[in-house]
Design a protein around this motif. Structure first.
Motif, short mmCIF file in Angstrom:
data_model
loop_
_atom_site.label_atom_id
_atom_site.label_comp_id
_atom_site.label_asym_id
_atom_site.label_seq_id
_atom_site.Cartn_x
_atom_site.Cartn_y
_atom_site.Cartn_z
N ASP A 51 2.97 -4.51 -8.86
CA ASP A 51 4.15 -4.55 -7.99
C ASP A 51 5.13 -3.44 -8.41
N HIS A 52 6.35 -3.48 -7.83
CA HIS A 52 7.29 -2.38 -8.13
C HIS A 52 7.65 -2.35 -9.62
N GLU A 91 -2.09 3.77 -6.54
CA GLU A 91 -2.57 4.71 -7.58
C GLU A 91 -2.65 3.99 -8.93
N LEU A 92 -1.59 3.23 -9.27
CA LEU A 92 -1.63 2.53 -10.56
C LEU A 92 -2.72 1.44 -10.52
N ALA A 93 -2.83 0.78 -9.38
CA ALA A 93 -3.86 -0.27 -9.26
C ALA A 93 -5.26 0.32 -9.44
N GLN A 94 -5.47 1.53 -8.89
CA GLN A 94 -6.77 2.20 -9.06
C GLN A 94 -7.03 2.50 -10.54
N GLU A 95 -5.95 2.94 -11.23
CA GLU A 95 -6.10 3.25 -12.66
C GLU A 95 -6.52 1.97 -13.43
N ARG A 123 0.83 -1.19 0.00
CA ARG A 123 0.00 0.00 0.00
C ARG A 123 0.88 1.26 0.00
N LYS A 124 1.86 1.33 -0.89
CA LYS A 124 2.74 2.51 -0.94
C LYS A 124 3.47 2.54 -2.28
N ASP A 125 4.39 3.48 -2.43
CA ASP A 125 5.26 3.60 -3.61
C ASP A 125 4.49 3.77 -4.91
#
Ligand code: ATP
Length: 454
Positions: free
Chosen positions: A407-408, A365-369, A359-361
């Motif tokens: 992921d990263h 935000e990308l997951a929401q997109e 839940r960071k980095d």
């Protein structure tokens, strides 16, 4: 998985744990044989009903839809035979005060000695069997005494017969043609329910197919094959399904032939759907009681006749239960137990879950997109709480066919991992290609491992 790994207790526990189906009125201690469907249960149930409508009016052009009232004119039930004949034989025990179905004594437990059946202990004091009507009564009008007694429908079929003439007038159909409806029915069942197998209120999916009398048998055979096949297309193992013709002494008063589709539930082979040849019983009865002519006039041949009726009558709850039992699986993966529902993707409540690894980095935000791009197209869910392992387990248990993990690396190259529920295969896919990749897989013919085994 061995077929006997699934038990009713495990299904009940999973449904409760994940909020699919749970006892109604629980804060008051529950109410007999009555359940509520939570979010995932509602979605699963809706998918079953959609699949039924698809088979009835999406895939064919000879059936029309109807939604008739639950409370009909009380004479309906006089004509249909339900007032006189829709009964179960009941026996009371004067010692324990419990009431039992006389024809189920061998399966029931005595109120005082759980290890015995009613009538087996010397203290049991059973009455003679009395016929008990299964219809729920209520009253129209503000004053009970002066109001009219009416009934909650015990089947949806009668509403279809009452509207036969009206539908014939506007539907531009002629026999053979069908009228289909889905809706709640109510029966005052006293036999213990086996979860949603037998409930006081339940949804039925019923279709009355009106045919020229000399075509009745051929259409009965057609619907037996069609309906059995429908369950297979929902992903149920063919060897867990069978057609069982009723013996002559089992037939309902209206039926000249009935076969049940049975499923091998954990409680044994039991009825999923009844497919009856009702002959001209219902239309003739309603014509006599109402004074309306309920027949078909064929202008081409000059023939006038009362159509015969073939009725496939299925239960939504029993289908949901069969689908859950059939999909339930347990396996060991890397030394850990995994429980999953190998649901056909068409029925899965959620088609894809979108999960940021942490839940960071910038991952949420990308997951929401990604989630926002998918949700217009598929029933998708976003979940960022808890460890990734726990989140996968949760999705496995509600039968989600795909999980998309951010992921990263996703932030560097805009690729994500697609995890497949049944095989656990993981594959990297570009974010922009996700809707097409997932969409394609969900509509492709689907083979769960259990079907490949069967
Ligand atoms: P049973 O013999 O198990 O009581 P039935 O033969 O009376 O069932 P039908 O009148 O043929 O059932 O109803 C058609 C379908 O409606 C059944 O196959 C079942 O799927 C569903 N159904 C009937 N009664 C119930 C109930 N009490 N709870 C849930 N579903 C039901």
């Amino acid at each position: 998985m061995a077929a006997d790994a699934v038990t009713m207790d495990k299904i009940v526990a999973l449904c409760k744990r994940r909020g699919l189906i749970f006892p109604a009125s629980e804060i008051y201690g529950g109410i007999a044989n009555t359940y509520d469907y939570g979010h995932y249960g509602v979605l699963l149930k809706r998918n079953v009903i959609d699949a039924w409508w698809q088979a009835m009016i999406g895939d064919r052009t000879d059936i029309v839809a109807l939604d008739s009232a639950i409370i009909q004119h009380p004479r309906t039930w006089e004509a249909s035979g339900h007032l006189a004949g829709f009964t179960d034989p009941l026996i009371d025990c004067k010692t324990c005060g419990q009431r039992f179905r006389a024809d189920h004594l061998g399966e029931l437990q005595c109120g005082r000695k759980p290890s015995k059946h009613p009538g087996e202990t010397p203290e049991c004091d059973l009455t003679e069997a009395r016929e008990f009507n299964l219809m729920f009564e209520t009253t129209i009008g503000p004053v009970k005494e002066a109001g009219a007694t009416v009934y909650l429908r015990p089947e949806t079929a009668q509403g279809i017969f009452l509207d036969f003439k009206t539908v014939l007038g506007f539907a531009r159909k002629k026999p053979p043609f069908g009228i289909a409806q889905v809706g709640k029915s109510f029966r005052n069942e006293i036999t213990p329910g086996n979860f949603v197998f037998r409930t006081l209120e339940f949804e039925q999916m019923e279709m009355e197919f009106f045919v020229p009398p000399d075509e009745a048998q051929q259409w009965h055979e057609h619907w037996l094959a069609e309906r059995l096949d429908w369950y297979v297309r929902l992903g149920i193992r063919p060897d867990h399904l069978k057609l069982r013709p009723h013996d002559a002494d089992e037939l309902s008063h209206y039926s000249s032939a009935t076969s049940d589709v049975e499923y091998l539930y954990p409680i044994g082979w039991s009825e999923l759907e009844g497919i009856a040849n009702r002959g001209d019983f219902d239309l003739t009865q309603h014509a006599q009681h109402s004074g309306e002519k309920l027949e078909y006039f064929d202008t081409a041949s000059g023939q006038r006749y009362v159509p015969h009726v073939i009725e496939p009558a299925a239960g939504v709850g029993r289908t949901v239960l069969a689908v859950l039992c059939d999909a339930y699986d347990e396996e060991e993966v890397a030394g850990e137990q995994r429980t999953l529902l190998r649901l056909h993707p068409r029925l899965a409540p959620i088609k894809v879950a979108v999960l940021p690894l942490v839940r960071k980095d910038g991952q949420p935000e990308l997951a929401q997109e990604v989630f926002q791009a998918l949700r217009g197209q598929l029933q998708a869910e976003y979940d960022e709480g808890g460890s990734i392992g726990k989140r996968y387990r949760r999705q496995d248990e509600i039968g989600t066919p795909f999980c998309v993990t951010i992921d990263h690396q996703s932030l560097e190259d805009r690729t994500v991992t697609v995890r497949e529920r049944d095989s656990l295969a993981q594959e990297r896919v570009a974010v922009d290609e996700l809707p097409a990749v997932l969409g394609g897989r969900l509509v492709a013919p689907w083979q769960t491992p259990k079907l490949a085994e069967a």
